[in-house]
Write a protein that holds these residues in place. Sequence first.
Motif, PDB file in Angstrom:
ATOM      1  N   UNK A 171       0.865  -1.187   0.000  1.00 17.76           N
ATOM      2  CA  UNK A 171       0.000   0.000   0.000  1.00 17.76           C
ATOM      3  C   UNK A 171       0.899   1.233   0.000  1.00 17.76           C
ATOM      4  N   UNK A 172       0.866   2.077  -1.018  1.00 20.09           N
ATOM      5  CA  UNK A 172       1.787   3.222  -1.069  1.00 20.09           C
ATOM      6  C   UNK A 172       1.577   4.232   0.056  1.00 20.09           C
ATOM      7  N   UNK A 173       0.337   4.481   0.436  1.00 19.49           N
ATOM      8  CA  UNK A 173       0.063   5.505   1.454  1.00 19.49           C
ATOM      9  C   UNK A 173      -0.660   4.869   2.635  1.00 19.49           C
ATOM     10  N   UNK A 174       0.006   4.862   3.789  1.00 17.88           N
ATOM     11  CA  UNK A 174      -0.563   4.326   5.035  1.00 17.88           C
ATOM     12  C   UNK A 174      -0.353   5.356   6.125  1.00 17.88           C
ATOM     13  N   UNK A 175      -1.411   5.707   6.829  1.00 19.16           N
ATOM     14  CA  UNK A 175      -1.351   6.675   7.919  1.00 19.16           C
ATOM     15  C   UNK A 175      -1.657   5.971   9.242  1.00 19.16           C
ATOM     16  N   UNK A 176      -0.704   6.060  10.176  1.00 16.09           N
ATOM     17  CA  UNK A 176      -0.813   5.387  11.474  1.00 16.09           C
ATOM     18  C   UNK A 176      -0.691   6.352  12.642  1.00 16.09           C
ATOM     19  N   UNK A 177      -0.778   7.618  12.397  1.00 21.39           N
ATOM     20  CA  UNK A 177      -0.594   8.599  13.458  1.00 21.39           C
ATOM     21  C   UNK A 177      -1.766   8.575  14.437  1.00 21.39           C
ATOM     22  N   UNK A 178      -1.471   9.010  15.679  1.00 18.05           N
ATOM     23  CA  UNK A 178      -2.517   9.184  16.684  1.00 18.05           C
ATOM     24  C   UNK A 178      -2.939   7.928  17.396  1.00 18.05           C
ATOM     25  N   UNK A 179      -2.214   6.827  17.249  1.00 20.94           N
ATOM     26  CA  UNK A 179      -2.535   5.595  17.971  1.00 20.94           C
ATOM     27  C   UNK A 179      -1.668   5.496  19.226  1.00 20.94           C
ATOM     28  N   UNK A 202       4.628   9.489  13.971  1.00 22.73           N
ATOM     29  CA  UNK A 202       4.169   8.270  14.638  1.00 22.73           C
ATOM     30  C   UNK A 202       4.912   8.228  15.971  1.00 22.73           C
ATOM     31  N   UNK A 203       4.223   8.589  17.047  1.00 18.67           N
ATOM     32  CA  UNK A 203       4.865   8.787  18.341  1.00 18.67           C
ATOM     33  C   UNK A 203       4.404   7.743  19.344  1.00 18.67           C
ATOM     34  N   UNK A 204       5.189   7.629  20.412  1.00 18.19           N
ATOM     35  CA  UNK A 204       4.895   6.671  21.475  1.00 18.19           C
ATOM     36  C   UNK A 204       3.880   7.268  22.456  1.00 18.19           C
ATOM     37  N   UNK A 205       3.043   6.379  22.993  1.00 19.97           N
ATOM     38  CA  UNK A 205       2.118   6.775  24.056  1.00 19.97           C
ATOM     39  C   UNK A 205       2.536   6.215  25.403  1.00 19.97           C
ATOM     40  N   UNK A 206       3.275   5.135  25.400  1.00 14.35           N
ATOM     41  CA  UNK A 206       3.780   4.532  26.621  1.00 14.35           C
ATOM     42  C   UNK A 206       5.076   3.785  26.265  1.00 14.35           C
ATOM     43  N   UNK A 207       5.945   3.624  27.259  1.00 16.70           N
ATOM     44  CA  UNK A 207       5.902   4.050  28.664  1.00 16.70           C
ATOM     45  C   UNK A 207       6.017   5.566  28.804  1.00 16.70           C
ATOM     46  N   UNK A 208       5.769   6.079  29.993  1.00 12.66           N
ATOM     47  CA  UNK A 208       5.770   7.543  30.170  1.00 12.66           C
ATOM     48  C   UNK A 208       7.084   8.204  29.795  1.00 12.66           C
TER      49      UNK A 208
END
Length: 368
Positions: A171-179, A202-208
């Motif tokens: 898939x050429x365009x995949x958006x995974x941000x905000x998870x 695409x950022x981390x939510x955990x660990x703190x």
Amino acid sequence: MAPARLLGVCSLLCAWSVVTGHLCSLNQQGWANCKGKNLLHAPSSLPSNISGVDLSFNSLVMPHHGTLLMHFPSLRSLNLSSNALWVLSPAVFSNLGALRLLDLSSCSITYLHTDAFKGLGNLHTLLLRNNNLQELEVPVFLPLKALFHLDLQHNALVSVDTLSLQLMESVPQVQLEGNPWVCDCTAQPLQRWLRRRQAVQVTCASPPGLRGREVAALDSQDLGCQMKLRFPRAVSTAQQITVTHSNTTTPPSGKGGRSWPYLVGFLVAAIGLSILIALAAKCKLFHKNFASYRHRPLPETSSIGDSPMEDGSGWDRGSSGRGGRESHPMPGAADLQAEDDDGFIEDNYIQPSEQLPEEEERESHLSI
């Protein structure tokens, strides 16, 4: 002529909608607008040749069996956003083979059946943002052979398995941000995939401690991944614990993989030294053989008497070259052998009793 015909078709559709009394409006491009009509089901009075329909902001009920829309073979765009669909049943869109865009945003979807998108072989864009998806099963994307854009933003995805990532490679365009991605050692496949795709935000939510950091920018130490060490059988358990503890507390120096140049240099030096030794031995053997070939063979005994040396010509040449001494013929081999034999006999067979009178006579002469 063409504008008049288009105007006639538009007026016909408007008149048909007024007569049938359905709540959707049709435009000139064959698009049915059913947005915000509090519909529980798609209206059955829509013409079968429409190219798009907007059913967003309704209260549609997803059927457990069968399809959502019936008899729309020309439908290319379907907007179902902002409907509480919860779960997509299998083959719910199987009769929409010409569909190119499917918008399922903000539908509170928590689960996708493995056959939810069966029959959508021509689907180009799939929008699944703002849902509650926690995982993606591998067979979900198998029917989507022509998928170009996949939007999975702002779901509840904490990780993605390796097989799903491999399927999303096409898939050429995949958006995974905000998870709410969990950045631990299980996030390494996602990290490698993001680095290849050069995805951003695409950022981390955990660990703190890693919250807000980009997944692609982390290293194995940040993710808490430890390398598995293999110990020989003779190493004790205490030594294994010591080595493991030192490995976790001290970062690796990175020089372990650079020992091969030294090994190659040692092998090259050993081979070169062996070649030099072999060449030296070969040269020594060559000089030895060359020196042995320079010696002249000795004349045979039987041919001494017949050799040209008996006539003294060779001896005369040697004598004349030394200052004109008188030339003497060279004695024969038989005479030399006889003289040697006589001398040998004299030296070995003169009795001591014969020597005593001569010595006494010699002493008497000396005394007189």
